[in-house]
Design an enzyme around this catalytic site. Structure first.
Site, PDB file in Angstrom:
ATOM      1  N   LYS A  44       0.967  -1.379   0.051  1.00 52.90           N
ATOM      2  CA  LYS A  44      -0.148   0.011   0.072  1.00 52.90           C
ATOM      3  C   LYS A  44       0.824   1.309   0.040  1.00 52.90           C
ATOM      4  CE  LYS A  44      -3.931  -0.352   2.175  1.00 52.90           C
ATOM      5  NZ  LYS A  44      -4.923  -0.327   3.315  1.00 52.90           N
TER       6      LYS A  44
ATOM      7  N   LYS B 207     -21.893   0.192  -2.330  1.00 57.26           N
ATOM      8  CA  LYS B 207     -22.888   1.103  -2.875  1.00 57.26           C
ATOM      9  C   LYS B 207     -22.233   1.867  -3.842  1.00 57.26           C
ATOM     10  CE  LYS B 207     -21.060   4.882  -0.039  1.00 57.26           C
ATOM     11  NZ  LYS B 207     -21.405   6.089   1.055  1.00 57.26           N
TER      12      LYS B 207
ATOM     13  N   GLY C 201     -24.588  -2.662   3.834  1.00 66.79           N
ATOM     14  CA  GLY C 201     -23.235  -3.403   3.852  1.00 66.79           C
ATOM     15  C   GLY C 201     -22.137  -2.721   4.130  1.00 66.79           C
TER      16      GLY C 201
ATOM     17  N   LYS D 204     -20.833   7.808  17.578  1.00 65.96           N
ATOM     18  CA  LYS D 204     -20.585   7.239  16.436  1.00 65.96           C
ATOM     19  C   LYS D 204     -21.387   5.731  16.233  1.00 65.96           C
ATOM     20  CE  LYS D 204     -18.714   6.009  12.625  1.00 65.96           C
ATOM     21  NZ  LYS D 204     -18.814   6.723  11.206  1.00 65.96           N
TER      22      LYS D 204
ATOM     23  N   CYS E 170     -18.622  -0.549   7.688  1.00 69.47           N
ATOM     24  CA  CYS E 170     -18.925   0.132   8.729  1.00 69.47           C
ATOM     25  C   CYS E 170     -20.304  -0.578   9.650  1.00 69.47           C
ATOM     26  CB  CYS E 170     -19.221   1.891   8.830  1.00 69.47           C
ATOM     27  SG  CYS E 170     -17.501   2.435   8.471  1.00 69.47           S
TER      28      CYS E 170
ATOM     29  N   GLU F 138     -18.100   6.793   2.232  1.00 72.30           N
ATOM     30  CA  GLU F 138     -17.222   6.492   1.110  1.00 72.30           C
ATOM     31  C   GLU F 138     -18.132   7.050  -0.395  1.00 72.30           C
ATOM     32  OE1 GLU F 138     -16.018   2.489   1.054  1.00 72.30           O
ATOM     33  OE2 GLU F 138     -15.494   2.616   3.153  1.00 72.30           O
TER      34      GLU F 138
ATOM     35  N   THR G 273     -13.350   3.770  14.939  1.00 74.02           N
ATOM     36  CA  THR G 273     -14.703   3.536  15.759  1.00 74.02           C
ATOM     37  C   THR G 273     -14.585   2.475  16.753  1.00 74.02           C
ATOM     38  OG1 THR G 273     -15.830   3.874  13.639  1.00 74.02           O
ATOM     39  CG2 THR G 273     -17.321   2.850  15.507  1.00 74.02           C
TER      40      THR G 273
END
Ligand code: NAD
Length: 440
Positions: free
Chosen positions: A38, A329, A266, A212, A269, A157, A124
């Site tokens: 990464k 999504k 989905g 949250k 999170c 996102e 979170t």
């Protein structure tokens, strides 16, 4: 505070989006991650995920205001460090190992320093976690003056950079007043630089953590609520859940946003955080039937899609089924806990031949599904001589499909309501759309 020198540990979705946003606002930012592949991609100016605008901001900042590294020692000069690693939910509860190893690395880098430094937890985490991580950090770092705060992240996102730049709110929960003050001061400085003025809410660390979960579980609840109403509408003559939910949502106490039926929630999170809060409640013997029902409703939504396919196709075995959309999504290539992935696996288990199309997320889907499905970059080839097509992601590409190319009698299961069922039926295509009554 002093001149800010920012560190970010964990250059995933949240961490890298923050690192580039802060670097492009003029801060010096050091990003640290343990994933060398990464890091290599980031150093070459190639973000490891798709997000509108991030390629350009990364190219403009990398090697200049943004430096990335695999070494925690490189954070020695940073005086404010955001932790953005993940804290997955497992059967045993929340797994804090990424957080603990990130903080242990930072504690070693800062060990014994006397000047004031601050750690902000973006991950979170369940209520109480930030404070207990703080105690551990203080002991390991042996720093007399170190601040710690929960600073949960609410970005979406597909709109990450926009949401960081102009958030609905900034929530700050310091373990003490000084930590909250320093972190609020930092964010006020950032928003002044980018020219916006979002509400900054300063609360207890435990309240920040809980805000949250309250937010994500509420969003999950809206999805499950919309899907419940949709299911009832499907059995009610002349009822379309889109009209019903819009009509209900016009009440300002309800709101029309995020109130559409679909294949279920989905992503990285909502499923994880809903499960974590249930686990937390169980640990404290708190009954939470509402949250359990949210999860159960999400689970049966997928069963419903499979039941429709079974019923309409007279069995799934041997059928060619095309799934349109792998991302959880539209607007992202993230397939984590995407309903499409679950659907593909279940259809394969039942003996179907599954084709998968997505404009962005096929590579990520392949990492999860391997070669059990066929991957199609071209929509026409994905649809050719399929027995059924299931629309799982609301990509705009699917609004403009030339459905007349389907063989007559093909079944379209539209779980995102992107088609016009009346015109499809005129072409001889059978349609089952989420929330739409078939009873005339
Ligand atoms: P992610 O899995 O994409 O990124 C985590 C990164 O941390 C990875 O790059 C990983 O290599 C790195 N990492 C793991 N252990 C490390 C260590 N010890 N030291 C340095 N780096 C390490 O996760 P994400 O989606 O960015 O989510 C991060 C947190 O933010 C989670 O708690 C998530 O719930 C929360 N969050 C995510 C979103 C979202 O849309 N993805 C939105 C709001 C909040």
């Amino acid at each position: 505070m002093m001149e800010y020198s920012v560190g970010v540990i964990g250059l995933g979705f949240v961490g890298l989006s923050h690192a580039v946003s802060l670097a492009s606002a003029g801060y010096r930012v050091i990003g640290v991650d343990i994933d060398r592949e990464k890091l290599g991609a980031i150093e070459r100016g190639m973000p490891p995920f798709k997000e509108p605008g991030i390629d350009e901001v990364l190219r403009n900042t990398i090697g200049r205001s943004l430096i990335v590294s695999s070494r925690y020692e490189d954070l020695k000069e940073a005086n404010i460090v955001f932790i953005a690693v993940n804290a997955p939910t497992t059967d045993k509860g929340q797994d804090l190992s990424q957080l603990e190893s990130a903080l242990d690395g930072l504690a070693r880098a800062w060990r014994g320093l006397n000047d004031y430094r601050l750690v902000a937890i973006k991950s979170t985490v369940l209520p109480g976690t930030t404070r207990s991580l703080y105690k551990r950090f203080k002991m390991l770092s042996n720093m007399p003056r170190v601040g710690f705060a929960s600073n949960p992240e609410f970005l979406r996102e597909g709109r990450a950079l926009e949401d960081i730049r102009n958030p609905s709110r900034v929530v700050i929960g310091g373990v003490d007043a000084e930590s909250s003050e320093v972190l609020s001061g930092f964010w006020r400085d950032y928003y002044k630089r980018v020219g916006v003025d979002p509400p900054i809410l300063v609360v207890e660390a435990e309240e920040a953590e809980m805000i949250k979960y309250a937010s994500n579980v509420f969003l999950a609840m809206r999805v499950s609520f919309a899907n419940t109403i949709a299911r009832i509408c499907e059995e009610t003559p002349r009822c379309d859940a889109l009209n019903v939910l819009y009509g209900a949502g016009l009440d300002p106490r309800i709101g029309v946003d995020y109130l559409k039926p679909g294949p279920g929630y989905g992503g990285s999170c909502l499923p994880k955080d809903t499960r974590a809060l249930i686990h937390y409640a169980d640990m404290h013997s708190i009954p939470v039937p509402l949250i359990r029902a949210v999860e159960e409703t999400n689970r049966i939504q997928l069963e419903r899609i499979i039941a429709i396919l079974e019923e309409e196709l007279g069995g799934i075995e041997g059928r060619v089924i095309t799934i349109l959309g792998a991302a959880f999504k539209a607007g992202t290539d993230d397939v984590r806990e995407s309903r499409s992935i679950y659907l593909a696996r279940e259809l394969i288990r039942r003996g179907a031949r599954v084709r998968l199309h997505d404009p962005l997320a096929l590579d990520n889907a392949r990492r999860l599904l391997g070669d059990i499905v066929e991957y199609h970059r071209d929509i026409d080839s994905a649809l050719r001589s399929s027995d059924a097509v299931v629309i799982m992601t609301e990509w705009h590409h699917y609004k403009n499909i030339d459905w007349s190319k389907l063989k007559p009698g093909t079944l379209v299961v539209d779980y995102r309501r992107v088609t016009d069922p009346v015109s499809l039926e005129k072409m001889g295509i059978r349609v089952r759309a989420v929330g739409l009554s078939r009873k005339k």
